[in-house]
Write an enzyme that holds these catalytic residues in place. Structure first.
Site, short mmCIF file in Angstrom:
data_model
loop_
_atom_site.label_atom_id
_atom_site.label_comp_id
_atom_site.label_asym_id
_atom_site.label_seq_id
_atom_site.Cartn_x
_atom_site.Cartn_y
_atom_site.Cartn_z
N ARG A 83 -5.79 13.84 0.50
CA ARG A 83 -5.64 12.47 0.00
C ARG A 83 -6.88 11.65 0.34
NH1 ARG A 83 -0.32 9.33 1.72
NH2 ARG A 83 -1.44 9.09 3.68
N LYS A 185 -6.02 5.27 -0.55
CA LYS A 185 -5.69 4.56 0.69
C LYS A 185 -6.93 3.80 1.14
CE LYS A 185 -2.96 5.42 4.85
NZ LYS A 185 -1.95 4.38 4.65
N GLU A 221 6.27 0.27 -4.79
CA GLU A 221 6.17 0.55 -3.36
C GLU A 221 7.04 -0.43 -2.57
OE1 GLU A 221 3.83 2.72 -1.57
OE2 GLU A 221 2.03 2.74 -2.81
#
Ligand SMILES: Cc1ncc(COP(=O)(O)O)c(C=O)c1O
Length: 341
Positions: A83, A185, A221
């Site tokens: 990720r 992220k 989210e």
């Protein structure tokens, strides 16, 4: 035998503690150096670093768990490595290989082994890998130099007083744009979430839920966690969208629901107007594994799922199974646990 740190492990919260050693590696002239462990918890970077001005930076979060036998487990660090590589690609930063990332995590945990909380305390060692653009640069362009670091902090059990559902409200703000950086992220996503979070807390909620930025009809989210719901016929459902951060906990729960609890699973749209299709709901992420959602406030109405005070039975089973895998009490799927010791 390594020295043991004297801490009230059960009282730890999610706060910074300076541990002994951290890992630093520098990218320059097209390659990463070997990387090393250092004592100093301060980094000195150019005032003109892209990380400071243009948000060219990303980070990760994962934990080390002490087992009953005294071993130390890392949970799926290869997934965090992959990720982070995707976040780097999105911001035109050099990637770190899975091998280098996992090896650096192991080095940091080993060097701070006495900070890994004891089994049974519920506390864990949280690892924070980060990769930032550094070096002298003033224009909006990729940095000439990068720093990849990992430090660790012992953190407390998320549910110190037992697992309890909490309520959320729908945010008036977007977390991510349809083709923006929501799936990466990167720090900018979090800077933008601080105000909606504060507004939600001031209004008496644990955090806010973000709807999809294009239509504001679908759940994306839950604060800094992914959403899941359990339908009335026991299907584990979680949203599918390119602007959601792909949660490693979410993908692990999809596997646990399907292969350990024999449930049907679906990644698909979760419409806020159809929220009563779910009898249980939760937020999932590394911090808590699962935070049960008591209710969601939407358009002046609180929609309650299972209960505002009790955890639903399927949510509890999902939590216990994944928690058990992380602490070495339930057999893990192949490759999920990396033994540090
Ligand atoms: C925005 C956001 N969504 C979801 C998650 C959960 O991801 P993970 O399960 O990998 O911790 C996090 C935490 O990293 C997050 O910051």
């Amino acid at each position: 035998m390594s020295k043991v740190v004297d801490m009230d492990w059960g009282k730890l919260r999610f706060d910074y503690t300076k541990t002994d050693l951290r890992y630093i590696s520098i990218w320059e002239d097209g390659k990463w150096d070997e990387g090393k462990l250092v004592e100093d918890n301060k980094i000195t970077i150019s005032e003109a670093s892209t990380a400071l001005h243009y948000g060219q930076q990303c980070f990760e979060g994962l934990k080390a768990y002490r087992t009953k036998e005294g071993d130390i487990n890392l949970f799926r660090p290869d997934q965090n490595a992959k990720r982070m590589a995707k976040s780097c690609e999105r911001l035109l930063m050099p990637t770190v290989s899975v091998e280098k990332f996992v090896d650096a995590c192991i080095q940091v945990v080993k060097a701070n082994e006495h900070f890994v909380p004891p089994y049974g305390s519920g506390a864990t060692l949280y690892l924070r890998p980060y990769l930032i653009g550094i070096g002298d640069n003033i224009g909006v362009k990729p940095a000439p130099k990068y720093l990849f670091g990992i430090f660790c902090v012992p953190v407390g059990p998320y549910f110190a007083g037992g697992m309890k559902p909490v309520n959320f409200t729908i945010a008036d703000y977007d977390r991510a744009a349809p083709f923006g950086t929501g799936a990466a992220k990167v720090g900018g996503n979090y800077a933008g979430s601080m105000m909606p979070h504060e507004l939600a807390v001031k209004a008496g909620f644990a955090d806010c839920i973000y709807l999809d930025p294009a239509t504001h009809t679908k759940i994306e989210e839950v604060g800094a966690a992914n959403f899941f719901g359990i339908t009335k016929d026991d299907v584990f459902v979680t949203p599918d969208s390119p602007s959601i951060l792909p949660s490693i906990t979410k993908y692990s729960l999809l596997h646990v629901a399907e292969h350990y609890l024999n449930m049907k699973v679906e990644e698909r749209d979760c419409f806020i107007d159809n929220i009563d299709e779910f009898k249980e709901a939760g937020a999932c992420g590394t911090a808590a594994v699962i935070t049960p959602i008591g209710g969601i406030q939407y358009k002046d109405k609180l929609h309650v799922f299972h209960s505002e005070t009790e955890v639903g039975p399927i949510t509890k089973k999902l939590y216990d199974t994944l928690y058990g895998i992380q602490f070495g009490e339930v057999e893990a799927p192949e490759g999920w646990i990396v033994k540090v010791k």
